[in-house]
Design an enzyme around this catalytic site. Sequence first.
Site, mmCIF file in Angstrom:
data_model
loop_
_atom_site.group_PDB
_atom_site.id
_atom_site.type_symbol
_atom_site.label_atom_id
_atom_site.label_comp_id
_atom_site.label_asym_id
_atom_site.label_seq_id
_atom_site.Cartn_x
_atom_site.Cartn_y
_atom_site.Cartn_z
ATOM 1 N N GLY A 42 -2.137 -2.332 -3.164
ATOM 2 C CA GLY A 42 -1.399 -1.385 -3.997
ATOM 3 C C GLY A 42 -2.317 -0.514 -4.833
ATOM 4 O O GLY A 42 -2.119 0.701 -4.943
ATOM 5 N N VAL A 106 -9.421 -7.325 -15.917
ATOM 6 C CA VAL A 106 -8.549 -6.886 -17.010
ATOM 7 C C VAL A 106 -8.297 -8.090 -17.915
ATOM 8 O O VAL A 106 -7.914 -9.165 -17.446
ATOM 9 C CB VAL A 106 -7.203 -6.360 -16.479
ATOM 10 C CG1 VAL A 106 -6.304 -5.924 -17.634
ATOM 11 C CG2 VAL A 106 -7.419 -5.209 -15.512
ATOM 12 N N CYS A 189 4.456 -12.891 1.109
ATOM 13 C CA CYS A 189 4.734 -13.078 2.538
ATOM 14 C C CYS A 189 5.441 -14.408 2.786
ATOM 15 O O CYS A 189 4.838 -15.396 3.197
ATOM 16 C CB CYS A 189 3.478 -12.997 3.383
ATOM 17 S SG CYS A 189 3.918 -12.866 5.130
ATOM 18 N N ASP A 324 2.960 -7.013 -5.581
ATOM 19 C CA ASP A 324 3.348 -8.392 -5.895
ATOM 20 C C ASP A 324 3.544 -8.662 -7.382
ATOM 21 O O ASP A 324 4.220 -9.614 -7.755
ATOM 22 C CB ASP A 324 2.293 -9.371 -5.354
ATOM 23 C CG ASP A 324 2.181 -9.346 -3.848
ATOM 24 O OD1 ASP A 324 3.015 -8.682 -3.198
ATOM 25 O OD2 ASP A 324 1.254 -9.987 -3.308
ATOM 26 N N LYS A 332 7.522 -9.949 -1.198
ATOM 27 C CA LYS A 332 6.211 -9.449 -1.608
ATOM 28 C C LYS A 332 5.292 -9.391 -0.383
ATOM 29 O O LYS A 332 4.704 -10.403 0.014
ATOM 30 C CB LYS A 332 5.630 -10.365 -2.690
ATOM 31 C CG LYS A 332 6.496 -10.405 -3.952
ATOM 32 C CD LYS A 332 5.943 -11.370 -4.995
ATOM 33 C CE LYS A 332 6.864 -11.491 -6.198
ATOM 34 N NZ LYS A 332 7.011 -10.256 -6.985
ATOM 35 N N ALA A 334 2.575 -6.595 2.245
ATOM 36 C CA ALA A 334 1.808 -5.350 2.331
ATOM 37 C C ALA A 334 2.693 -4.212 2.832
ATOM 38 O O ALA A 334 2.505 -3.052 2.452
ATOM 39 C CB ALA A 334 0.604 -5.537 3.255
ATOM 40 N N ALA A 335 3.668 -4.543 3.685
ATOM 41 C CA ALA A 335 4.586 -3.516 4.196
ATOM 42 C C ALA A 335 5.429 -2.934 3.060
ATOM 43 O O ALA A 335 5.718 -1.735 3.025
ATOM 44 C CB ALA A 335 5.496 -4.112 5.267
ATOM 45 N N CYS A 367 8.295 -8.392 7.641
ATOM 46 C CA CYS A 367 7.600 -9.667 7.840
ATOM 47 C C CYS A 367 7.502 -9.931 9.336
ATOM 48 O O CYS A 367 8.496 -10.307 9.966
ATOM 49 C CB CYS A 367 8.375 -10.792 7.151
ATOM 50 S SG CYS A 367 7.518 -12.379 7.242
#
Length: 438
Positions: A42, A106, A189, A324, A332, A334-335, A367
């Site tokens: 992301g 962070v 996933c 995510d 959650k 990548a797609a 998925c």
Amino acid sequence: MAALRRLRKCPSTGIVISHLHTSSRASAKQHYKMLVLGGGSGGITMSARMKRMMGAENVAVVEPSEMHYYQPIWTLVGAGAKSVASSGRPTASVMPPGVKWVKSKVQEINPDTNTVRTDDGTEISYEYLVVALGLQLHYDKIKGLPEGLEHPKIGSNYSIQTVEKTWKALQNFKEGNAVFSFPNTPVKCAGAPQKIMYLSDAFLRKTGKRAKANVIYNTSLPVLFGIKKYADSLWEVVKRRDLQVNLRHNLIEVRADKQEAVFENLDKPGETKVFEYEMLHVTPPMGPHSVVKGSPLADEAGWLDVNKDTLQHNKYPNVFGIGDCTNLPTAKTAAAVAAQSAILNRTISKILKNEKPDKKYDGYTSCPLVTSYNTVILAEFDYNGQPLETFPINQAKERRSMYHMKADVMPHLYWHGLLRGLWGGPGPYRKLFHLGMK
């Protein structure tokens, strides 16, 4: 496919451009128009898109890792079908050239003052913020698991440190129980915990060991898969291949010295069952990133609180989220990040012009359910749990073509499309394939 061919012609960024990035360890205060937290899928795709929108000198990415991994391929790494080396590239090679790379963690987000503090004490101020910090794995929440992962018969496809252990445990399997778990938390996933079960079953058949093996999938969920259309097909696979599925079973302890895994029955509190194993694949509990959870940006559960249509923060209008770390009510994957990136890009472009966002994210996620070394059920669905399929075929069927898509096409699309901000999901192609009907 024409789009893929065009992407193939794009010159690879490669490590040669790494000298163009600047990294920071200075304690001086820095300011950027757009600050991106996280250098995962992301964060990198949004930094590439923001570079095009507002110029590289106005964009910075905070990310401590020297390596960037394409995690969806770890399912195949754990089953010996891909090498672990193929899953990673130096972060410098995927960072958009000219964008400032702040090589730190962070530590704190202060949206009320538009500042972020890193672990080396650097304070960075921003006009706009994209949070893409992902989630955290909690192996430590299962008693005995952290030390248990030192033993040879336990693996997990969810981390770079443990994915090859899955393949070793599978290769060394002789006879007994092969046990696979799904935790009682949100996970990234959600299909991956059972994909490795199907692949392990296929490997044991291929090597003549299946007759002496009990393949057991213990999931905390009340269903095999959340979308009925695909769950029905998966139950057929389970029955045909004599796989044992136990619903509402949650892993709470690993006794590696005895090769025992303890599961609680979520429908009968206090009741536990011990499974002996010859091989154990663990999907760890997961939760929101501690920095997000400890900030005013979080919802009650600790996830980044964003509008599910626009991905703009519900309280702070100059803050946005992707992937995510968010509380978007979809899987959650990548797609999902790909589809979200196109919407978020549009949202930010409108906000910069003082206009209202006009495109809505429909919750699209995908998925690819790997059921063997050459078949995949390609699940695609939206916020409502309704199938949202790209191809004009029944994707609930196991298909060799979809395995090729998962193993060969998608990694290429990831490295050369998504991370460059050129791939926003299959939406336009879906319309084309369905003649504008979807």
